[in-house]
Design a protein around this motif. Structure first.
Motif, PDB file in Angstrom:
ATOM      1  N   LYS A 104     -39.789  -6.157 -86.531  1.00  0.00           N
ATOM      2  CA  LYS A 104     -38.774  -5.852 -87.388  1.00  0.00           C
ATOM      3  C   LYS A 104     -38.951  -4.890 -88.397  1.00  0.00           C
ATOM      4  CE  LYS A 104     -35.890  -8.772 -85.326  1.00  0.00           C
ATOM      5  NZ  LYS A 104     -34.615  -8.390 -84.462  1.00  0.00           N
ATOM      6  N   LYS A 105     -37.850  -4.164 -88.871  1.00  0.00           N
ATOM      7  CA  LYS A 105     -38.049  -2.892 -89.946  1.00  0.00           C
ATOM      8  C   LYS A 105     -37.333  -3.585 -91.099  1.00  0.00           C
ATOM      9  CE  LYS A 105     -34.631   0.262 -88.143  1.00  0.00           C
ATOM     10  NZ  LYS A 105     -34.145  -0.304 -87.039  1.00  0.00           N
ATOM     11  N   GLU A 106     -37.649  -2.958 -92.322  1.00  0.00           N
ATOM     12  CA  GLU A 106     -36.861  -3.154 -93.368  1.00  0.00           C
ATOM     13  C   GLU A 106     -35.457  -3.198 -93.288  1.00  0.00           C
ATOM     14  OE1 GLU A 106     -38.636  -1.236 -96.754  1.00  0.00           O
ATOM     15  OE2 GLU A 106     -40.256  -2.282 -96.791  1.00  0.00           O
ATOM     16  N   GLY A 107     -34.631  -4.090 -93.672  1.00  0.00           N
ATOM     17  CA  GLY A 107     -32.944  -4.112 -93.493  1.00  0.00           C
ATOM     18  C   GLY A 107     -32.378  -4.602 -92.321  1.00  0.00           C
ATOM     19  N   LEU A 152     -45.664 -14.239 -85.867  1.00  0.00           N
ATOM     20  CA  LEU A 152     -45.023 -14.962 -87.103  1.00  0.00           C
ATOM     21  C   LEU A 152     -43.565 -14.914 -87.009  1.00  0.00           C
ATOM     22  CD1 LEU A 152     -45.842 -16.187 -89.626  1.00  0.00           C
ATOM     23  CD2 LEU A 152     -45.910 -13.877 -90.718  1.00  0.00           C
ATOM     24  N   PRO A 153     -43.077 -16.290 -86.713  1.00  0.00           N
ATOM     25  CA  PRO A 153     -41.494 -16.382 -86.845  1.00  0.00           C
ATOM     26  C   PRO A 153     -40.882 -16.261 -88.120  1.00  0.00           C
ATOM     27  CG  PRO A 153     -42.379 -18.167 -86.652  1.00  0.00           C
ATOM     28  CD  PRO A 153     -43.614 -17.503 -86.804  1.00  0.00           C
ATOM     29  N   ALA A 154     -39.721 -15.890 -88.345  1.00  0.00           N
ATOM     30  CA  ALA A 154     -38.892 -15.863 -89.627  1.00  0.00           C
ATOM     31  C   ALA A 154     -38.603 -17.387 -89.843  1.00  0.00           C
ATOM     32  CB  ALA A 154     -37.482 -15.216 -89.694  1.00  0.00           C
ATOM     33  N   PRO A 206     -39.390 -13.837 -83.687  1.00  0.00           N
ATOM     34  CA  PRO A 206     -40.577 -13.162 -84.257  1.00  0.00           C
ATOM     35  C   PRO A 206     -40.187 -11.999 -85.213  1.00  0.00           C
ATOM     36  CG  PRO A 206     -40.636 -13.546 -81.813  1.00  0.00           C
ATOM     37  CD  PRO A 206     -39.058 -13.966 -82.369  1.00  0.00           C
ATOM     38  N   VAL A 207     -41.129 -11.838 -86.250  1.00  0.00           N
ATOM     39  CA  VAL A 207     -40.927 -10.854 -87.000  1.00  0.00           C
ATOM     40  C   VAL A 207     -42.166  -9.808 -86.943  1.00  0.00           C
ATOM     41  CG1 VAL A 207     -40.999 -10.152 -89.624  1.00  0.00           C
ATOM     42  CG2 VAL A 207     -39.870 -12.035 -88.560  1.00  0.00           C
TER      43      VAL A 207
END
Length: 382
Positions: free
Chosen positions: A23-26, A47-49, A34-35
């Motif tokens: 994922k990216k910022e925003g 690593l999950p949110a 998953p991030v």
């Protein structure tokens, strides 16, 4: 704000490498989505949110990080749509003043003088401006060909997983008295069982009947007969394991990882196949857990899936034995005084000669061969 921290990822692992950000910022993220990928010296994990929200800030884009470090900030709530800025209306082009001589030449040549940039006083279009418009531009110089990439070097740092694999392979060669013995097995009986019962096995258990479950069963039975190969050296002591945790080498994107089938002696063939299929899928998806790679009392590796005909497998310390399977090839063999074509597999057993003598090693491999060639022995345990 919620801090996204690196959790404990396994025994004795204190550092990880930040892999690919998923994922990216925003971006909006959902709970358990998953991030970012974390690369350890044993596996690649996701690593999950911890909650639904917006990935507000990435604090460690890449590189090394320690367990407990905050790698990103998560703002709870949905992302707010940002209105697109209005495009500025370009100012109208200034009116052009065209000199009479320029106007006559433009009319004769079909040039629109209002599209030309004037070089005269006050931006007036001169005759010379029209003449320049009629002169073709010089050809664009051709760039020289790029140098050949055949002699190009590319330096790529090892990932923690690849470094760990290299360290363990070197440790095995330097710290053990490794020796390998070879044999071969006629796979005809096992292949016939798979042909006869494979379809009904899959319908009942939801997984294919592979070769690996036969070898796991055979190995466990023979380890019970020859405990020296289900042991390890601790200092000046020999530790004999009275349980059977069999490591299965599984190919991943960065190399082989060895998840462990716990208490394999208590599992049915269907349970073994289901466990192996689950391992293979999660290794491919990088969702294997670090604790699933720890321990193990003996390892089986199958180079045959890549076409290998023979090899010398390297020990997985502190284990003292590893069995190598290879490709099944039809070749002529002697049976009852006649030459027949049979599906044969080469087998290799590497062992630590410090506690395993040649007699035990050769006997172990011969017994595995007997069980595979007559698999009814696996059921009768004889």
């Amino acid at each position: 704000m919620i801090e996204l921290k690196i959790p404990p990822v396994g025994e004795s692992i204190t550092e990880v490498e930040i892999g690919q950000w998923l994922k990216k910022e925003g971006d909006t993220v959902q709970t358990d989505e998953p991030v970012v990928e974390l690369v350890t010296d044993k596996a690649t994990l996701e690593l999950p949110a911890p909650a639904t929200g917006v990935l507000s800030k990435i604090l460690i884009p890449k590189g090394q990080a320690r367990v407990g470090d905050v790698v990103a900030l998560l703002e709870e709530g949905e992302a707010q749509s940002t209105p697109k800025p209005q495009a500025a209306t370009p100012p109208p082009p200034p009116s052009e003043k065209v000199m009479p001589a320029a106007a006559r030449l433009a009319a004769q040549s079909g040039v629109d003088p209002t599209r030309l940039t004037g070089s005269g006083p006050g931006g007036r279009v001169l005759k010379e401006d029209v003449q320049r418009a009629l002169t073709p531009p010089p050809p664009t110089p051709v760039a020289p060909p790029a140098p050949s990439a055949e002699r190009r070097d590319e330096v790529v740092p090892m990932t923690p997983l690849r470094r760990r694999i290299a360290e363990r392979l070197l440790l095995a060669k330097q710290s053990t008295a490794m020796l390998t013995t070879f044999n071969e097995a006629d796979m005809g009986a096992v292949m016939e069982l798979r042909r006869e019962f494979g379809e009904s096995f899959q319908k009942k258990h939801g997984v294919k009947l592979g070769f690996m479950s036969f070898f796991v069963k055979a190995v466990v039975q023979v380890l019970q007969e020859i405990p020296q190969l289900n042991a390890e050296i601790r200092g000046t002591d020999i530790v004999y394991h009275h349980y059977y945790d069999i490591g299965i080498a599984v190919g991943g994107g960065e190399g082989l990882v060895v998840p462990v089938i716990r208490n394999a002696d208590k599992l049915s063939m269907a349970q073994i196949e289901q466990t192996i299929a689950d391992f293979a899928q999660r290794v491919k998806e990088r969702k294997i857990k670090p604790e699933e790679l720890l321990g193990g009392t003996f390892t089986i590796t199958n180079g045959g899936i890549y076409g290998s005909l023979n090899s010398t497998p390297i020990l997985n310390p502190p284990q003292v034995g590893i069995l190598g399977m290879h490709a099944i090839v039809e070749r002529p063999v002697a049976r009852g005084g006649a030459v027949v074509i049979r599906p044969m597999m080469n087998l290799a057993l590497s062992y630590d000669h410090r506690i395993v003598d040649g007699r035990e090693a050769v006997t172990f491999l011969r017994r595995v061969k007997e069980l595979i060639e007559n698999p009814v022995r696996l059921v009768l345990e004889i």
